[in-house]
Design a protein around this motif. Structure first.
Motif, PDB file in Angstrom:
ATOM      1  N   ARG A  41       0.850  -1.192   0.000  1.00 21.52           N
ATOM      2  CA  ARG A  41       0.000   0.000   0.000  1.00 21.52           C
ATOM      3  C   ARG A  41       0.886   1.241   0.000  1.00 21.52           C
ATOM      4  O   ARG A  41       1.103   1.874   1.033  1.00 21.52           O
ATOM      5  CB  ARG A  41      -0.918  -0.004   1.236  1.00 21.52           C
ATOM      6  CG  ARG A  41      -2.127  -0.915   1.071  1.00 21.52           C
ATOM      7  CD  ARG A  41      -3.125  -0.261   0.117  1.00 21.52           C
ATOM      8  NE  ARG A  41      -4.311  -1.065  -0.074  1.00 21.52           N
ATOM      9  CZ  ARG A  41      -4.478  -1.927  -1.050  1.00 21.52           C
ATOM     10  NH1 ARG A  41      -3.484  -2.151  -1.892  1.00 21.52           N
ATOM     11  NH2 ARG A  41      -5.599  -2.587  -1.207  1.00 21.52           N
ATOM     12  N   PRO A  42       1.416   1.615  -1.178  1.00 22.85           N
ATOM     13  CA  PRO A  42       2.356   2.744  -1.226  1.00 22.85           C
ATOM     14  C   PRO A  42       1.787   4.039  -0.665  1.00 22.85           C
ATOM     15  O   PRO A  42       2.531   4.860  -0.131  1.00 22.85           O
ATOM     16  CB  PRO A  42       2.659   2.869  -2.730  1.00 22.85           C
ATOM     17  CG  PRO A  42       2.380   1.514  -3.289  1.00 22.85           C
ATOM     18  CD  PRO A  42       1.236   0.976  -2.486  1.00 22.85           C
ATOM     19  N   ALA A  43       0.466   4.236  -0.769  1.00 29.53           N
ATOM     20  CA  ALA A  43      -0.122   5.481  -0.261  1.00 29.53           C
ATOM     21  C   ALA A  43       0.066   5.620   1.242  1.00 29.53           C
ATOM     22  O   ALA A  43       0.090   6.738   1.779  1.00 29.53           O
ATOM     23  CB  ALA A  43      -1.606   5.534  -0.610  1.00 29.53           C
ATOM     24  N   LEU A  44       0.225   4.484   1.942  1.00 27.99           N
ATOM     25  CA  LEU A  44       0.423   4.556   3.387  1.00 27.99           C
ATOM     26  C   LEU A  44       1.780   5.164   3.744  1.00 27.99           C
ATOM     27  O   LEU A  44       1.954   5.652   4.862  1.00 27.99           O
ATOM     28  CB  LEU A  44       0.298   3.173   4.019  1.00 27.99           C
ATOM     29  CG  LEU A  44      -1.098   2.548   4.000  1.00 27.99           C
ATOM     30  CD1 LEU A  44      -1.087   1.213   4.721  1.00 27.99           C
ATOM     31  CD2 LEU A  44      -2.110   3.482   4.639  1.00 27.99           C
ATOM     32  N   ALA A  45       2.736   5.120   2.808  1.00 25.36           N
ATOM     33  CA  ALA A  45       4.038   5.716   3.096  1.00 25.36           C
ATOM     34  C   ALA A  45       3.904   7.224   3.292  1.00 25.36           C
ATOM     35  O   ALA A  45       4.629   7.820   4.099  1.00 25.36           O
ATOM     36  CB  ALA A  45       5.022   5.417   1.961  1.00 25.36           C
ATOM     37  N   ARG A  46       2.960   7.835   2.583  1.00 21.19           N
ATOM     38  CA  ARG A  46       2.736   9.278   2.788  1.00 21.19           C
ATOM     39  C   ARG A  46       2.206   9.533   4.199  1.00 21.19           C
ATOM     40  O   ARG A  46       2.661  10.457   4.887  1.00 21.19           O
ATOM     41  CB  ARG A  46       1.734   9.803   1.762  1.00 21.19           C
ATOM     42  CG  ARG A  46       1.318  11.248   2.007  1.00 21.19           C
ATOM     43  CD  ARG A  46       0.220  11.712   1.051  1.00 21.19           C
ATOM     44  NE  ARG A  46      -0.333  12.983   1.502  1.00 21.19           N
ATOM     45  CZ  ARG A  46      -1.323  13.091   2.378  1.00 21.19           C
ATOM     46  NH1 ARG A  46      -1.847  12.005   2.900  1.00 21.19           N
ATOM     47  NH2 ARG A  46      -1.779  14.284   2.726  1.00 21.19           N
TER      48      ARG A  46
END
Length: 889
Positions: free
Chosen positions: A493-498
């Motif tokens: 879930r790359p968006a969680l890195a933000r």
């Protein structure tokens, strides 16, 4: 029997374009005659004349007839894909079961066919078998119930039964074969026997199974043999497949398989003649992987998603909102078409192939399907292949450029990513790569780190405080015992890195919690985590799980931890108003009180019974009573009980009512406060009870009422102004509310409320000074002063008696007893307090990036506006407080 003219056309196409079906039509003249008259036999009639034959031959002939019947029904358009795959799968189940029964009967004629089961995986498990599929079972046995010959070990008997089953199904003669059997999906097939005991299999899946092996059980089913044994096994293995705190390595493994397939079958990925319908880019496997990845992510929390069939899974995911409905429908249409054309390809020669043929052979497949030529079948497939590839590519984009291991090049990459001091970030990453931290010592952990680093660095580089974020992440990694799942989650879930960048940049409180309990981050995979939390009743239902008392405690702590962490993230990300978050914190706490109090009462009554005509009431005061907590709030509680204080409980170990409820209150306080393996919950403060720490922990409602009417001090009555029952029957709550209302409206000792309040506020100021220049609670003109003013007016006037401070102020403003600006003052100070408890718990000015966050949370333009508003609000509150104090008699 169905009569239809398309059947005749289907038979004509089959004879012309399918050598296999043409031969079967010749070998089954009676069935061919029926079909050529436009009739389609019912499936259940195919084997009626075969019952007297030996079982292996009967199955081979039934399979041949089924292949013809299913093919013609399919080609005629009378049987859809579901009907076709179900017919093939159901026959595989019957054949497999017959082979097991026969194998056991041949060895032990008088024994019941039990203790041996075939667990169907893959397309048999989901009832989606191909026209020419093999089957992928796992053979399991129960050593206790498996029929054995004298002096034969169960392990030996099971292997011999398994070998005989395979022989029966795979043996070929002039009538063909029954089924091809592939046993390589069993645990460690290179070293294990073909049949495993149930206990050995469970042990493997619990501790040794690779992620893809667990994921295979998405489509598992007890298909043949001892179904009850297989069902028990699948129930036992379920927790290792569907994980609430997901092992995201499973997702990475599935994606890795997909990438390796793409690489290995590169020639089959270029769409056109020769395209691999199963493994090619945009083909069958990518539809299946798309569904399974989403199922693994969300199925641990939502059992409705645990459906084995691919199309059913896509529809369930769309219904639950995890997949766009139009995209899911497009994938369903694509999957249906791919599988249909795949069946056409396999009908030609009854071969388990998935490639479109080339040259004239592709023309033949097209005409078998009823199309004009090869170009027509390619044009039919092309848009669906493109759309499927696009959907899967969006889910699994190509790998980002990796970060260099060369120090200078790495520093340059980090500088370009947004790290002002690239040397600090470089040192941290080199530290991680060195494996000196316990969480990063294993090869799996370092592999997971490398997979996530490019996206993580990009997200942190865009964070408001990249330097602070990477330093906090470093501190967090240094404290973790394992980091693999955490990295896999960020990869999946790359968006969680933000979000992680925001948390690490701004909220050291949340970062510390994450370092202690990294599984808290799992809760953010659900997009609704950034929505306002549900009502108390819904939250309580979510928390009410756990087979026993300890499990219930652990479950409540997990849910509360996730909800509080998500609520804090809402503030950091700007997703919610701090006032809404504050109310959400209180609803979560109230639900936890309700669930744990009920569980504790049930547990306690097992030994001590209940006190007849009596019940427990829990009264919340302070911020909890007002329904507006911060992330760090403790819970101010008073325990009361109704009924006769001289009564006795009716359990095996009876107790007098006073002792009963005091011990029960101790148990509930412990349930709410004692840390378990799932973390801490709340600090409980019971000092506001009658007589404070010198009094009993729980008092009767009658004693409470008498104390408040006759003996309580002014400060206790002020505290009572924010009291609210949070546990107890509606009648008991109403009784408490009546007592509180009577006391606050004047049924209490006559005292100089204002003078008492002034003295108490001075003592508080002397012993509890503000933490810092931004202490919205304790600074002169802060929330405490506002509360004092409100409570003095409430006690003097009997107006605005609402435990929620904002509602009380609104009522006092409406009655002309408070200035209108006090509503805005309450909102500003509460927003500031709730926000700073997360981002600046020391009440000191935060870093510039966080100052911007605070201003946004307060709905102000910038930090200067925050400071100006704080000064103005404090002056307004101080002025009103002075007015209230000056109004004393």
């Amino acid at each position: 029997m169905v009569f239809d003219s398309p059947i005749i056309d289907a038979v004509t196409r089959a004879r012309r374009w399918s050598p296999f079906l043409s031969v079967v039509l010749q070998r089954e003249p009676e069935m061919a005659a029926i079909l050529e008259k436009g009739a389609l036999p019912a499936l259940e009639t195919l084997a009626r004349d075969l019952t007297d034959m030996a079982m292996p031959r009967r199955l081979r002939l039934e399979r041949r007839r089924l292949a013809l019947r299913v093919a013609i029904g399919d080609l005629a358009g009378l049987d859809d894909l579901t009907a076709v795959t179900h017919a093939l799968s159901d026959f595989a189940d019957r054949a497999l079961d017959a082979a097991i029964v026969t194998a056991i009967a041949e060895r032990t004629p008088d024994a019941a066919p039990q203790g041996f089961v075939a667990i169907a995986l893959g397309k048999q498990g989901s009832r989606e078998l191909n026209y020419s599929s093999d089957i992928d079972p796992i053979f399991l046995f129960d050593p206790v119930t498996l029929p054995c010959r004298p002096r034969e070990a169960p392990e030996e008997a099971a292997v011999r039964i398994g070998k005989r089953v395979v022989e029966i199904l795979q043996a070929r003669d002039g009538d063909g074969y029954v089924l091809r059997v592939d046993l390589r999906l069993r645990p460690s097939p290179e070293v294990t026997p073909i049949a495993l005991s149930v206990d050995a299999a469970l042990s493997y899946y619990e501790s040794l199974a690779l992620p893809w092996e667990r994921a295979a059980f998405i489509r598992a089913r007890a298909a043949a043999g001892d179904i009850a044994l297989g069902t028990r096994f699948l129930e036992a293995v379920k927790p290792f497949v569907w994980r609430r705190a997901l092992d995201f390595g499973a997702i990475g493994e599935i994606r890795g398989i997909s990438r390796r397939i793409r690489d290995h079958h590169a020639r089959g990925q270029a769409f056109g003649p020769g395209f691999d319908l199963k493994r090619g880019r945009g083909g069958i496997r990518e539809v299946e992987f798309f569904a399974q990845i989403h199922q693994l992510i969300h199925g641990g929390r939502d059992p409705a998603l645990r459906v084995p069939a691919t199309r059913d899974a896509l529809e369930a995911l769309a219904t639950a909102g995890w997949v766009d409905a139009e995209e899911a429908a497009a994938l369903v249409r694509a999957y249906t078409l791919f599988r249909t054309i795949e069946h056409r390809v396999q009908m030609v020669d009854d071969r388990q192939t998935h490639h479109l043929p080339t040259g004239d052979a592709l023309d033949g497949v097209a005409k078998l399907h009823g199309l004009e030529n090869a170009d027509a079948v390619l044009e039919l497939l092309r848009p669906h292949v493109r759309a499927t590839a696009a959907s899967y590519d969006a889910l699994d984009p190509e790998d980002s450029d990796s970060l260099s291991f060369d120090r200078d090049h790495l520093a340059s990459q980090l500088s370009l990513a947004g790290f002002g001091d690239a040397d600090v970030a470089t040192q941290r990453i080199e530290q991680w790569r060195s494996g000196t931290y316990p969480a990063l010592r294993s090869p799996a952990a370092r592999s997971a780190l490398e997979a996530v680093l490019p996206g993580l660095v990009a997200a942190l580089g865009k964070a408001p405080d990249p330097q602070g974020a990477i330093v906090r992440l470093d501190r967090m990694l240094a404290r973790l015992s394992s980091a693999v799942n955490f990295f896999r989650l960020l990869e999946a879930r790359p968006a969680l890195a933000r979000l992680l960048g925001l948390i690490l940049s701004h909220a050291e409180t949340l970062a510390e919690e994450l370092a202690r309990r990294p599984e808290l981050f799992d809760g953010l995979i659900d997009a609704t985590a950034l929505d306002p939390v549900a009502d108390t009743a819904t939250l309580a239902r979510e928390m009410a799980a756990g087979a026993d008392y300890q499990a219930r405690l652990d479950h409540v702590r997990r849910v509360v931890g996730e909800k509080r962490f998500a609520l804090g993230t809402q503030i950091v990300s700007g997703a919610s108003d701090p006032l809404v978050v504050s109310a959400g914190y209180a609803r979560v706490a109230e639900a936890a009180i309700e669930v744990l109090a009920e569980a504790t009462i049930t547990e306690f009554s097992g030994s001590h019974g209940t006190v007849p005509g009596s019940e427990l009431i829990i009264l919340a005061l302070g911020r909890m009573g007002g329904g507006a907590l911060t992330h760090a709030s403790d819970l101010d509680l008073i325990y009361l009980f109704t009924g006769d204080h001289l009564a006795e409980s009716d359990g095996p170990k009876p107790l007098g009512a006073v002792l009963y409820y005091n011990r029960l209150a101790q148990r509930i306080s412990a349930a709410l406060s004692v840390p378990t393996a799932s973390g801490p919950l709340y600090e409980i403060d019971t000092r506001l009870r009658p007589s404070g720490t010198q009094g009993p922990l729980s008092v009767s409602l009658e004693g409470f009422a008498r104390y408040q009417r006759e003996s309580a001090w002014t400060w206790e009555h002020m505290a009572l102004a924010r009291a609210r029952p949070v546990f107890g029957s509606p009648a008991a709550r109403a009784a408490v509310d009546t007592v509180i209302g009577d006391v606050l409206r004047g049924d209490r000792p006559v005292r100089n409320v204002v003078a008492d309040a002034i003295a108490m506020r001075a003592e508080m100021a002397a012993h509890k000074p503000p933490l810092g220049p931004l202490d919205a609670k304790l600074l002169p003109g802060g929330l405490v002063d506002l509360e004092f003013a409100v409570h003095m007016v409430q006690l003097e006037s009997g107006l605005g008696l609402d435990p929620n401070l904002r509602s009380a102020i609104a009522a006092l403003v409406a009655a002309g007893r408070a200035p209108p600006e006090m509503l805005a003052a309450q909102d500003f100070l509460t927003r500031l307090l709730v926000t700073l408890r997360l981002v600046a718990p020391d009440a000191q000015p935060p870093r510039p990036a966080t100052q911007t966050l605070v201003a946004r949370a307060l709905g102000l333009a910038d930090w200067a506006d925050v400071l100006a508003s704080l000064d103005r609000t404090r002056q307004e509150v101080a002025t009103w407080l002075a007015d209230v104090e000056g109004a004393r008699p």
